[in-house]
Enzyme design. Structure first.
Site, short mmCIF file in Angstrom:
data_model
loop_
_atom_site.label_atom_id
_atom_site.label_comp_id
_atom_site.label_asym_id
_atom_site.label_seq_id
_atom_site.Cartn_x
_atom_site.Cartn_y
_atom_site.Cartn_z
CD GLU A 313 -2.74 1.38 0.19
OE1 GLU A 313 -2.67 2.39 -0.52
OE2 GLU A 313 -3.54 0.46 -0.01
CG ASP A 317 -0.96 5.19 -1.01
OD1 ASP A 317 -1.68 4.72 -1.90
OD2 ASP A 317 -1.28 5.15 0.20
CB SER A 532 -5.27 1.57 -2.41
OG SER A 532 -5.71 1.37 -1.10
CG ASP A 574 -20.99 11.85 -16.61
OD1 ASP A 574 -20.83 11.24 -15.54
OD2 ASP A 574 -22.12 12.08 -17.10
CB ILE A 575 -17.65 7.32 -15.33
CG1 ILE A 575 -16.29 8.02 -15.17
CG2 ILE A 575 -17.48 5.83 -15.64
CD1 ILE A 575 -15.44 8.03 -16.40
N GLY A 593 -24.13 12.25 -15.39
CA GLY A 593 -24.14 13.12 -14.22
C GLY A 593 -23.57 12.38 -13.01
CG ASP A 595 -22.32 7.49 -11.30
OD1 ASP A 595 -21.44 6.96 -10.60
OD2 ASP A 595 -22.12 7.89 -12.47
#
Length: 615
Positions: A313, A317, A532, A574-575, A593, A595
């Site tokens: 992790e 990052d 992550s 937008d996805i 829009g 979600d």
């Protein structure tokens, strides 16, 4: 007759003592302050050792939090005259300091229980009182019983599901921890798979010529491959490739590490040499600040640590942020906790609450990064509501100071496996499982996407990773969401009624790529899925927006959401495809829009920068 008279006089005397407010009689009546069911996957395994030391943290009621919240929204609203006029550390502390009465009453209670003033320490605003005590003494102080609880993954903690206070203190104390919070702050990564297991063909985006000297007119098709996402792909996809940071040093970025994680400099160096060569020196230059004995092991992992995936992790990052936002200085905050017991089969190595320890550390500092990425969270119902609210209020304090806080939305869709999707209130009702702290209205929650043309909500059938999203059961919907969330809920046509709180704070707010990220760990290339990955990616892009703002003499983005929901959303891609599957359902759908899978979508740097500069 004489006996009756004496009884009457005694009754009258006792009554007069109680009415007069004796510090012994009237203030020793205890009542339960809070009770929280032990979450699923946790079980009691034995008694806590009476002589073990607990680092108790007492949260006093903040005197003017409502005023602080008003300031937060005013300085974060792009239409308000105070927009960007963030508060100073001293101004925030003045708003959250407790009333003198609260502090005096808590002092009196502690002193009456044999605790001396020299044992106490305080947060700068004195809204937290801290003391280290043997478990037996804490059990008396809180009229409770501590036990050792074990998670299904083997993690042990010492907790007390129910605790009490004298009744006259209930309105003066918000929470005391560690007591009944089972929050673990688990990393939001779903899978590790060595490259050799995914095939031996080198994707085109790994070609050294493109990495070392990328031409300015690269296309996404030339450098992006869904099986191996690299910094060059992300910089091209999100439009940062040709941006050169102008004020590194004035502009800064941060990340958090918990649970024994750190950022292995050797691995980060190998990653940058391969995927961002000009940034390689940064692997040994970024700051690591150690909080409460946080880990910073820079030597190779031992066999047990390799099995546990230690630093996967942390490496993900740091490598993602430096790979995109270099040369912006990075600070990593490694939060641990002073181990109160000698570790063995029955005693935990850490009883502290990670967010509380980190929050108090950073709130006491004047100089902080303008944006901080956190890839750790847990199910909301593992956290008692008092803890959740107080931690959330402290996130608001950072927001009021102009600091953007981004959190990963989770990797289990609406709640993970169906067998886990039940309430934690003793009723075992079927439910979706919202994430904490994503439900806090003062943070920005980040979902995940995959693919490129177009991007869709992330889902990896190989390991079950699904971008997390949902609605909080603890926090109501903030006003900034009123224009987009009710229409989205209506569009669901009563699907999943009773499984989620339609009036709760909805998340995520935005998204970014989060699948098949190239990562160097233990000297080897691996690929990771998870929010992550998306959270540091989004953080890095927005870090460069802050750079442009500061270079133009403007204030940093600060608490993002009021600007995002009012104006900034137009600069995000937008996805509209994918779902937040989980709990045996298809979950919430991605739509045009906002979600509850990808929020407003992914950041395209040129548009976000332009929107921020003209806000």
């Amino acid at each position: 007759m004489l006996l009756s008279t004496l009884q009457t006089l005694l009754t009258l005397f006792v009554g007069s003592v109680l009415v007069s407010g004796s510090p012994i009689q009237s203030r020793s009546i205890y009542a339960v302050k809070e009770s929280h069911h032990v979450p699923r996957k946790w079980s009691r395994v034995g008694e806590a050792p009476a002589n073990g030391i607990i680092h108790l943290e007492i949260a006093l009621k903040q005197s003017r939090f409502e005023e602080l919240e008003r300031h937060l929204y005013e300085v974060s609203d792009p239409d308000h005259e105070r927009y960007g006029d963030h508060l100073s550390t001293a101004e925030v502390e003045n708003l959250v300091k407790p009333d003198d009465d609260s502090l005096n009453l808590v002092h009196e209670w502690l002193f009456d229980n044999g605790i001396e003033e020299g044992q106490l320490s305080y947060s700068p605003a004195k809204d937290w009182v801290k003391v280290s005590l043997p478990i037996a003494q804490v059990e008396t102080l809180l009229d409770t019983k501590y036990s050792v609880y074990r998670h299904a993954d083997g993690t042990d903690v010492v907790r007390a599901p129910t605790w009490s206070l004298p009744t006259h203190l209930h309105s003066h104390v918000d929470t005391i921890q560690p007591t009944n919070s089972f929050f673990r702050g688990a990393p939001r990564k779903s899978n590790v798979m060595p490259i050799s297991e995914l095939g031996t063909d080198e994707p085109p985006n790994l070609r050294s010529a493109l990495v070392k000297d990328p031409p300015p007119d690269l296309s996404v098709a030339q450098v992006c491959n869904a099986s191996a996402v690299t910094p060059l792909c992300l910089r091209t996809l999100y439009g940062t490739l040709n941006y050169k940071p102008q004020v590194p040093g004035k502009n800064k970025v941060g990340l958090t590490n918990y649970l024994g994680e750190t950022n292995n400099r050797s691995d980060v160096s190998l990653f940058l040499q391969k995927y961002r060569p000009e940034a390689a020196a940064a692997a040994y230059q970024f700051k690591i600040e150690i909080i409460a004995n946080g880990d910073n092991q820079q030597t190779p992992n031992n066999a047990t640590q390799l099995d546990d995936g230690k630093d996967l992790e942390g490496n993900l990052d740091a490598e993602t942020i430096l790979g995109i936002s270099y040369p912006t200085p990075l600070t990593a905050y490694n939060t641990g906790g002073s181990p109160p017991f000698k570790p063995d089969l029955r005693t935990p190595t850490d009883t502290n609450e990670p967010y509380l320890v980190w929050l108090q550390y950073v709130l006491a500092k004047n100089d902080l990064p303008q944006i901080i990425s956190t890839s750790y969270g847990d199910d909301e119902q593992t956290v008692p509501i008092s803890y959740a609210r107080r931690a959330c209020d402290q996130f608001a304090q950072l927001g009021a100071r102009g600091i953007s806080l981004l959190f990963a939305s989770g990797d289990g869709g609406v709640g993970g496996d169906a067998e886990d999707c039940f309430t934690n209130d003793g009723k075992n009702k079927s439910t979706f499982l919202p994430s904490f702290p994503d439900g806090c209205p003062y943070v920005t929650s980040v979902g995940a996407t995959k693919n490129f043309n177009p991007e869709v909500a992330a889902f990896d059938p190989r390991n079950g990773f699904v971008s997390g999203g949902g609605f909080s059961n603890y926090f109501s919907r903030p006003a900034y969401q009123d224009g987009v969330v009710p229409p989205y809920v209506k569009s669901l046509n009563a699907s999943y009624k009773g499984l989620y709180n339609p009036k709760g704070r909805a998340y995520p707010d935005i998204a970014a790529q989060g699948q098949r990220f190239q990562t160097v760990w233990n000297g080897t290339d691996v690929r990771l899925d998870g929010t992550s990955a998306s959270t540091p990616a989004a953080t890095a892009v927005l870090t460069l927006v802050n750079d442009a703002l500061l270079a133009a003499g403007k204030k940093p983005l600060g608490f993002l959401n009021p600007w995002l929901y009012k104006k900034g959303y137009k600069a995000f891609t937008d996805i509209v495809s994918g779902n937040s599957m989980g709990c045996g359902t298809d979950g919430f759908p991605a739509v045009k829009g906002w979600d509850a899978v990808t929020g407003f979508g992914t950041p395209f740097f040129p548009k976000v920068k332009a929107a921020a500069l003209t806000r």
